[in-house]
Enzyme design. Structure first.
Site, short mmCIF file in Angstrom:
data_model
loop_
_atom_site.label_atom_id
_atom_site.label_comp_id
_atom_site.label_asym_id
_atom_site.label_seq_id
_atom_site.Cartn_x
_atom_site.Cartn_y
_atom_site.Cartn_z
N CYS A 102 0.84 -1.19 0.00
CA CYS A 102 0.00 0.00 0.00
C CYS A 102 0.88 1.25 0.00
O CYS A 102 1.94 1.28 0.63
CB CYS A 102 -0.93 -0.01 1.21
SG CYS A 102 -2.07 1.39 1.27
N HIS B 13 -8.72 -15.93 -6.16
CA HIS B 13 -9.97 -15.15 -6.15
C HIS B 13 -10.15 -14.33 -7.42
O HIS B 13 -11.26 -13.83 -7.67
CB HIS B 13 -10.01 -14.21 -4.95
CG HIS B 13 -10.14 -14.90 -3.63
ND1 HIS B 13 -11.10 -15.86 -3.38
CD2 HIS B 13 -9.42 -14.79 -2.47
CE1 HIS B 13 -10.98 -16.29 -2.14
NE2 HIS B 13 -9.96 -15.67 -1.57
N CYS C 267 0.43 3.81 1.53
CA CYS C 267 0.50 4.45 2.85
C CYS C 267 1.80 4.12 3.56
O CYS C 267 2.21 4.83 4.48
CB CYS C 267 -0.69 4.04 3.71
SG CYS C 267 -0.66 2.32 4.27
N HIS D 202 -2.49 -4.00 7.04
CA HIS D 202 -2.78 -4.79 5.85
C HIS D 202 -2.33 -6.22 6.09
O HIS D 202 -1.17 -6.47 6.43
CB HIS D 202 -2.07 -4.19 4.64
CG HIS D 202 -2.47 -2.78 4.34
ND1 HIS D 202 -3.64 -2.44 3.70
CD2 HIS D 202 -1.84 -1.60 4.61
CE1 HIS D 202 -3.72 -1.13 3.57
NE2 HIS D 202 -2.64 -0.59 4.12
N CYS E 292 -6.58 3.97 5.43
CA CYS E 292 -5.19 4.34 5.72
C CYS E 292 -4.69 5.47 4.83
O CYS E 292 -3.59 5.98 5.03
CB CYS E 292 -4.29 3.12 5.56
SG CYS E 292 -4.22 2.47 3.88
#
Length: 763
Positions: free
Chosen positions: A296, A432, A298, A304, A380
């Site tokens: 990420c 997924h 951030c 996470h 975040c």
């Protein structure tokens, strides 16, 4: 640079024509006084007046001494004459106040000279053209001389194709250099006697260096010959064996002055004589640090679950335990856009797989039909596809393509038997990822893409995908839902569709040609109690392995998610599967496809647990002894919720895989009870087979005399498939489904539908 290659010092007379002159400023112990101030100039004038009675320093402009008043222009001229003549005038007259070094860095004045400074105004202090041309000619001649020496040296060394030539390299080089120096035009340096002495000193240093290298080469060659004779004697017993050690001659570090294009060693081996690199047929591992960059924006991974620490921890554990050293490292690479499009749409592939620099030039018409319309801002402050799946504009695309490419490469090498089996330590996960949708930390379905490539490039007919991640692999199921060549078996938490992603019910068996080739073991009942080793081993014993053996795959791909392991919170799974159970499941899968099994990391977020599970899986792939299951799990029967789930799955899949009926009665057994029951049944079958060989066949028997024997009855076969009324005479062959495949490659079901239907009708 030529002087540096030959070991010659970088003297001032070589650098006159190429380096600018930056006059050093004096060091003043007290308060700093600018050199252009009247006080400073007055101080310098007094110092020069005090030294005028001594010997006149060389290089001073005529007319300055004696008696003439010293002006600013004359001081500046004297400074620049130091550059033109190379003397140390200012040091000798005390201009540096008794110090010969440069001014300390902290006291250096970096301001440019004022426009009206005498140095900039005076035209008489500029170097004369005659002196500049003479220095330039001297530098060009010396540079040409150095380059010629280097060229001669390379030519001599290139001819060194044997041991005898190598021994005489330095002698030939020295002789050639001497001859070349005699043939060179004599340079007139009468006006600068210091240059003659400098060249003589350099020549002596070069001769000394060559003598040292010659002695070092002889010593090295002598030691190398002795070592080679000793090694040949010690390793004579390994001649002709693949275990014969290889010895490489190492170039001495002190000889690094030679050109890197010239091979210098104690022996020169021809290219034809080099033995090809041998690869050990063992387990393969693939990993690339590029996948660690996906995170990420951030910058805080504490919020996470899917972060780079997962891969770092697993890879460090495999290295610490020595498993990496025992495995074959598979080359990592990124998947191509064409490979990604085998499972994902063109627009989806361009959106998440294009180069970040080219993403702004994408054709928006290709991505208009995608379900994702915009990215979301995470709590975040980062960016994500959804509330869980983070997106990094610079690194996510490359990491996702690298993960897919690594799994493809591992699967290809496993299928072609370049490696025995393998494990891909990759992220982000992929099971997924659907055809046009990214979700659940996943962008590209790595295992599905690998299966597609095996079908397209190697023409494999039967590929088994086992997914033991606690979350259902909705993306993998969607991609192969109508495919009869890929059998997908998933063991996951379902809770009647109330656990992420909500798909994977037991009634989802496929469509069209894929009916029966999608098997979901969907645990329900929540965490009362949580599923553990006993439940997973029961699922493998009664459903997974019987169906897999009948399908007879050519390769097994495993979506190895470890979030069903103990240590994960209820929202992430909450189950109690141990690392030894994952090792046991891996060992059972190795019984299929002649051991061609490739695992790819999916989920799993407790660092200690996923390291333990990965370690046990790799040990199982290597054939090592793995940790045994805990005794309480071996004697514990599956919980009632698990028994109900397994029975429901058997009822649904029995129409497509009748083989699981013969194991349905063992669903409620513990592992110890099931093993004991299987042992008793095998002994019964063996006894009946021996009896049949003694008495011959009976009227109405299907098998000819001697066919049924202990060797022909596998432990996986149930006596009910051989014995009908307690007598071999009335035994019948096991029921075979219309889609059953033989060990050899068979045509697709559509081509063999008619004869198989006839067999089914006969039953």
């Amino acid at each position: 640079m030529a002087a540096a290659r030959l070991g010659m010092p970088l003297t001032g007379h070589v650098l006159h024509g190429i380096l600018p002159y930056y006059p050093s400023l004096p060091v003043i112990d007290g308060e700093f006084t600018p050199p252009t101030s009247p006080a400073f100039i007055q101080h310098q004038m007094k110092s020069l007046e005090q030294t005028r009675t001594g010997a006149r320093p060389s290089g001073i402009v005529t007319g300055v001494y004696p008696g003439a008043p010293i002006t600013d222009a004359q001081v500046a001229q004297a400074r620049l004459n130091r550059f033109a003549s190379g003397d140390e005038f200012f040091s000798s007259v005390g201009l540096f106040c008794g110090r010969t070094g440069h001014r300390p860095l902290g006291r250096t004045q970096s301001a440019p000279l004022p426009l009206l400074h005498p140095v900039l105004q005076s035209q008489s202090i500029i170097m004369t053209p005659e002196r500049y041309l003479r220095d330039k000619q001297l530098y060009d001649q010396q540079q040409q001389h150095s380059l010629l020496n280097q060229r001669i040296r390379q030519t001599v060394l290139t001819r060194a194709s044997s041991k005898n030539h190598v021994e005489n390299v330095e002698e030939e080089t020295e002789a050639a250099v001497a001859q070349e120096m005699r043939d060179q035009e004599v340079i007139d340096l009468t006006e600068r006697s210091s240059d003659d002495s400098e060249l003589a000193r350099q020549q002596r240093e070069r001769e000394s260096f060559l003598q040292q290298q010659r002695e070092l080469m002889r010593q090295t060659h002598t030691i190398s010959e002795e070592s080679t004779e000793n090694v040949n004697d010690d390793n004579s017993e390994f001649e002709g064996s693949s275990f014969a050690p290889r010895h490489h001659s190492v170039r001495p570090l002190s000889r690094a002055l030679s050109s890197p294009l010239v091979t210098l060693g104690s022996s020169v081996v021809s290219q034809e004589g080099l033995a090809p690199t041998r690869h050990t047929f063992t387990t393969g591992l693939v990993f690339d640090s590029l996948m660690l960059k996906h995170q990420c924006v951030c910058g805080d991974n504490s919020g996470h679950l899917e972060h780079s620490g997962r891969l770092q921890s697993i890879w460090a554990r495999l290295q610490e335990t020595g498993l990496v050293a025992r495995c074959e490292r598979v080359r990592s690479r990124k998947a191509t856009l064409e490979e990604l499009q085998s499972c994902h749409s063109e627009g989806y592939t361009y959106l998440f797989g294009a180069n970040p620099l080219n993403r702004q030039r994408l054709d928006m018409s290709k991505i208009e039909d995608l379900p994702i319309k915009s990215f979301v801002v995470l709590p975040c402050g980062g960016i994500g596809v959804d509330s869980d799946t983070t997106w990094n504009e610079l690194h996510t695309s490359g990491a996702a393509k690298m993960a897919a490419g690594c799994v493809i490469e591992l699967a290809m090498k496993t299928a072609t038997k370049e490696i025995k089996n393998g494990f891909a330590v990759v992220r982000p996960p992929g099971h997924h990822a659907e055809h046009r949708q990214a979700m659940g930390f996943c962008f590209f379905n790595s295992v599905a893409i690998a299966a597609k490539q095996l079908r397209q490039k190697l023409r494999l007919e039967r590929i088994l995908i086992v997914d033991w991640d606690v979350h259902h692999g909705n993306g993998t199921q969607q991609i192969f839902y109508d495919d009869s060549h890929v059998l997908y078996i998933s063991i996951h938490r379902h809770d009647e569709g109330n656990f992420f992603p909500g798909t994977g019910g037991p009634e989802e068996v496929g469509v069209d040609n894929g009916v029966g080739f999608n098997v979901n073991i969907a645990w329900s009942g929540g965490l009362s109690p949580p599923m553990g080793d006993a439940e997973y081993m029961a699922a493998f014993r009664t459903i997974v392995m019987p169906i897999a053996r009948e399908f007879n795959p050519e390769i097994v791909l495993v979506s190895a998610g470890f979030d069903a392991a103990v240590g994960h919170a209820p929202p992430l799974g909450g189950y109690k599967v141990t690392a030894s159970c994952f090792g046991q499941m891996t060992r059972q899968l190795l019984q299929l496809a002649e051991g061609r099994v490739a695992l790819a990391l999916e989920g799993g977020y407790d660092l200690t647990v996923i390291c333990d599970a990965s370690q046990e899986c790799v040990r199982a792939l290597l054939g090592d002894n793995i940790l045994p299951l805990r005794e309480e799990e071996m004697i514990r029967k599956p919980c009632q919720a698990a028994v109900e789930t397994l029975k429901r799955t058997v009822d649904i899949q029995a129409a497509h895989w009748p083989c699981i009926k013969r194991w349905a009665h063992t669903i409620g057994y513990s592992l110890v009870e099931a093993q004991q029951k299987e042992k008793e049944e095998v002994e019964t079958v063996t006894a009946l087979a021996s009896l049949s060989m003694v008495h011959g066949t009976q009227p109405g028997s299907v098998f000819p005399l001697g066919v049924v024997s202990a060797a022909s009855i596998s432990p996986s076969s149930s006596p009910s498939s051989v014995i009908a009324t307690g007598d071999v005479a009335s035994s019948t062959p096991p029921e075979v489904d219309s889609r059953q495949r033989t060990p050899e490659r068979s045509p697709p079901p559509a081509e063999s539908e008619e004869p198989m239907d006839q067999d089914t009708d006969a039953k």
